[in-house]
Design a protein around this motif. Structure first.
Motif, PDB file in Angstrom:
ATOM      1  N   ALA A  24       0.827  -1.204   0.000  1.00 49.74           N
ATOM      2  CA  ALA A  24       0.000   0.000   0.000  1.00 49.74           C
ATOM      3  C   ALA A  24       0.861   1.254   0.000  1.00 49.74           C
ATOM      4  O   ALA A  24       2.027   1.224   0.417  1.00 49.74           O
ATOM      5  CB  ALA A  24      -0.917  -0.003   1.229  1.00 49.74           C
ATOM      6  N   PRO A  25       0.323   2.377  -0.458  1.00 50.77           N
ATOM      7  CA  PRO A  25       1.045   3.647  -0.342  1.00 50.77           C
ATOM      8  C   PRO A  25       1.461   3.890   1.110  1.00 50.77           C
ATOM      9  O   PRO A  25       0.696   3.643   2.036  1.00 50.77           O
ATOM     10  CB  PRO A  25       0.003   4.671  -0.799  1.00 50.77           C
ATOM     11  CG  PRO A  25      -0.888   3.907  -1.724  1.00 50.77           C
ATOM     12  CD  PRO A  25      -0.979   2.530  -1.145  1.00 50.77           C
ATOM     13  N   GLY A  26       2.675   4.371   1.274  1.00 46.29           N
ATOM     14  CA  GLY A  26       3.212   4.567   2.616  1.00 46.29           C
ATOM     15  C   GLY A  26       4.037   3.405   3.104  1.00 46.29           C
ATOM     16  O   GLY A  26       4.823   3.540   4.047  1.00 46.29           O
ATOM     17  N   SER A  27       3.890   2.239   2.467  1.00 53.06           N
ATOM     18  CA  SER A  27       4.692   1.073   2.823  1.00 53.06           C
ATOM     19  C   SER A  27       6.110   1.234   2.279  1.00 53.06           C
ATOM     20  O   SER A  27       6.316   1.794   1.202  1.00 53.06           O
ATOM     21  CB  SER A  27       4.058  -0.185   2.233  1.00 53.06           C
ATOM     22  OG  SER A  27       4.983  -1.253   2.171  1.00 53.06           O
ATOM     23  N   PRO A  28       7.126   0.711   2.979  1.00 49.18           N
ATOM     24  CA  PRO A  28       8.496   0.757   2.443  1.00 49.18           C
ATOM     25  C   PRO A  28       8.645   0.032   1.104  1.00 49.18           C
ATOM     26  O   PRO A  28       9.582   0.320   0.359  1.00 49.18           O
ATOM     27  CB  PRO A  28       9.318   0.067   3.544  1.00 49.18           C
ATOM     28  CG  PRO A  28       8.500   0.202   4.777  1.00 49.18           C
ATOM     29  CD  PRO A  28       7.073   0.146   4.336  1.00 49.18           C
ATOM     30  N   ASP A  29       7.726  -0.893   0.825  1.00 49.17           N
ATOM     31  CA  ASP A  29       7.807  -1.644  -0.423  1.00 49.17           C
ATOM     32  C   ASP A  29       7.109  -0.953  -1.589  1.00 49.17           C
ATOM     33  O   ASP A  29       7.202  -1.429  -2.727  1.00 49.17           O
ATOM     34  CB  ASP A  29       7.180  -3.035  -0.248  1.00 49.17           C
ATOM     35  CG  ASP A  29       8.046  -3.969   0.571  1.00 49.17           C
ATOM     36  OD1 ASP A  29       9.225  -3.649   0.783  1.00 49.17           O
ATOM     37  OD2 ASP A  29       7.536  -5.025   0.996  1.00 49.17           O
ATOM     38  N   TYR A  30       6.401   0.146  -1.326  1.00 50.24           N
ATOM     39  CA  TYR A  30       5.580   0.745  -2.380  1.00 50.24           C
ATOM     40  C   TYR A  30       6.436   1.296  -3.523  1.00 50.24           C
ATOM     41  O   TYR A  30       6.194   0.991  -4.698  1.00 50.24           O
ATOM     42  CB  TYR A  30       4.708   1.852  -1.782  1.00 50.24           C
ATOM     43  CG  TYR A  30       3.732   2.453  -2.771  1.00 50.24           C
ATOM     44  CD1 TYR A  30       2.668   1.713  -3.260  1.00 50.24           C
ATOM     45  CD2 TYR A  30       3.870   3.766  -3.209  1.00 50.24           C
ATOM     46  CE1 TYR A  30       1.760   2.257  -4.158  1.00 50.24           C
ATOM     47  CE2 TYR A  30       2.969   4.324  -4.105  1.00 50.24           C
ATOM     48  CZ  TYR A  30       1.917   3.561  -4.569  1.00 50.24           C
ATOM     49  OH  TYR A  30       1.034   4.106  -5.471  1.00 50.24           O
ATOM     50  N   ALA A  31       7.435   2.103  -3.210  1.00 48.80           N
ATOM     51  CA  ALA A  31       8.284   2.674  -4.266  1.00 48.80           C
ATOM     52  C   ALA A  31       9.023   1.582  -5.047  1.00 48.80           C
ATOM     53  O   ALA A  31       9.034   1.605  -6.292  1.00 48.80           O
ATOM     54  CB  ALA A  31       9.265   3.687  -3.675  1.00 48.80           C
TER      55      ALA A  31
END
Length: 478
Positions: free
Chosen positions: A314-321
């Motif tokens: 989800a947006p805001g997760s470290p994995d998002y970018a």
């Protein structure tokens, strides 16, 4: 946030589970059956009551400032203003948090219809004809919108006419007339949208894939609703629901334009800031629980439309970018391998959505799915098995940044980016931090998120391929 990935399924369809067998009567079932949507606890509409206001609004307090963007709190109400001198347009939005999570099987459709009537039927102080004439005279527009995680109202106007059109905007939200004739007009339009939902192969595909992915989840609820629901809502029920949505803790005002910040905050304070605070129930969303596999909708088409969804950060997760970069790079590889080299399709893509409970997708149109899908999954396997070349990563990031800036050229897109960051990522600062996070992504990050998320696909197929084996859609072994 991610302003670039507006593929076919980003139309806000929130849908339910379906059988894996071909559904020849999808349209009739969707349009006629009141119990088609499977989630919810009943109609449970609020009683019609007057809006409650406080005599004196709370003072505005600063909640931070980054560059041209300032944040404020007025009681429970959140306000974001991005001042820009690049043009003479002002975009103002009032977001209502919740979206599909506000709905049940028996109220799906009410939010979209209520908001549409509120902005199009005049107000208790200004008749519909006068309301529209005043907007037309200044080239302004007042509108509503719905999405899976929020809905709301919008105003587009020129800076010179902001004051007078802000007054109309606040009237539309706080004092809508909702006349019966306008209810009838908007009801007919919404019913027409419901009836035509399965006409286009791509929207049918979106619907079917969503049914599969969002089974037993809040996102299954359709904002456009069902025929039975939309036909049943009365004018008083629409007005009661519209008023009940105006809970300050669930509201966010976003304004992008060249207006004085202090004057704007005072306008908000004297209008929406006077809404009496109410206790807002937390709007929680569960994780997806649907099973991987493929569902089919048989149609006599010359090609198969195929959309596979998978759980994503989800947006805001470290994995998002990193996942944004991974799906961008994968899209480039799919175009090269599936379309350019093998000429198996004219349309292939991959991407990542930006919902609170998020998902990514693989999309292709294929005459020969049994040849096309193995090529797609071979590229997925390469992404998972080894880090991508540093030079390829650099090129992907450069293209992403260019397209990101191009997607933020309008005040409307900047307002949307701020709201997405706050409402789906939990922090409006993310709108400014995104590019830094993208630049920091390394090859190992891309491989890591590919291994974690590119699996457990929920596919939908619209077209002649209803006899395709389930094994074709499983993807490469872990």
């Amino acid at each position: 946030m991610n302003v670039r990935h507006a593929l076919i399924f980003a139309v806000g369809l929130s849908v339910t589970a379906c059988s894996s067998k071909p559904q020849k009567d999808d349209r009739a079932m969707f349009a006629e059956t009141p119990g088609f949507l499977l989630r919810g606890v009943g109609r449970a509409l609020p009683p019609l009551a007057d809006l409650a206001f406080v005599e004196e609004a709370p003072a505005a307090t600063s909640a931070g400032e980054v560059g041209p963007t300032s944040a404020f709190k007025i009681g429970d109400l959140r306000v974001l203003h991005k001042r820009t001198t690049a043009n003479s347009v002002v975009q103002a939005r009032l977001y209502v948090y919740g979206g599909a999570a506000n709905l049940t099987e028996e109220t799906s459709g009410i939010e979209e219809l209520a908001l549409q009537v509120a902005v199009s039927g005049g107000t208790t102080e200004t008749t519909k004809d006068d309301f529209n004439a005043r907007l037309d005279a200044t080239g302004a527009a007042i509108f509503s919108f719905t999405d899976r995680d929020y809905s709301g109202y919008g105003l587009k106007t020129l800076t010179d006419h902001f004051d007078q059109n802000w007054e109309l905007f606040t009237q539309a939200v706080l004092k809508p007339a909702m006349p019966d004739d306008e209810v009838s007009v908007r009801r007919a339009k919404q019913l027409a949208s419901i009836a035509s939902l399965l006409d286009s192969p791509d929207t049918h595909l979106t619907y079917s894939a969503g049914q599969h992915m969002f089974a037993n989840h809040a996102y299954q609820q359709l904002h456009i609703g069902t025929k039975a629901n939309v036909e049943s809502f009365t004018r008083d029920e629409l007005l009661a629901y519209q008023r009940a949505m105006l809970v300050p803790a669930n509201l966010l005002v976003v304004v992008v334009g060249n207006v004085d910040t202090a004057a704007l905050v005072e306008k908000v304070r004297k209008s929406f800031g006077r809404l009496a605070s109410k206790r807002a129930a937390p709007i929680d969303l569960p994780e997806f629980t649907s099973e991987p596999g493929a569902v089919f909708a048989a149609k006599p088409l010359p090609t198969n439309y195929i959309l596979g969804m998978f759980e994503g950060p989800a947006p805001g997760s470290p994995d998002y970018a990193p996942m944004l970069v991974a799906t961008d790079y994968l899209r480039e590889r799919l175009f090269e391998e599936v379309r350019t080299k093998r000429n198996l399709t004219y349309a292939v893509s991959s991407g990542l959505a930006d919902q609170r409970v998020n998902y990514g997708y693989l999309y292709v149109t294929a005459v020969k799915p049994d040849e096309t899908l193995p090529v797609i999954f071979a590229e997925v396997k390469k992404l998972r098995d080894a880090p991508i070349p540093a030079e390829s990563l650099k090129q992907t990031v450069s293209v992403f940044i260019t397209e990101h800036y191009m997607g933020l050229q309008t005040n409307a897109s900047q307002a949307s980016a701020l709201a997405q960051a706050e409402l789906t990522g939990g922090d409006w600062h993310l709108a400014d931090q995104m590019l830094g996070q993208i630049r920091a992504v390394g090859p190992a990050d891309v491989q890591r998120v590919a291994q974690r998320y590119l699996k457990d696909y929920r596919f939908a197929v619209v077209g002649p391929g209803s006899d395709l084996p389930q094994a074709l859609f499983a993807g490469p072994a872990q």
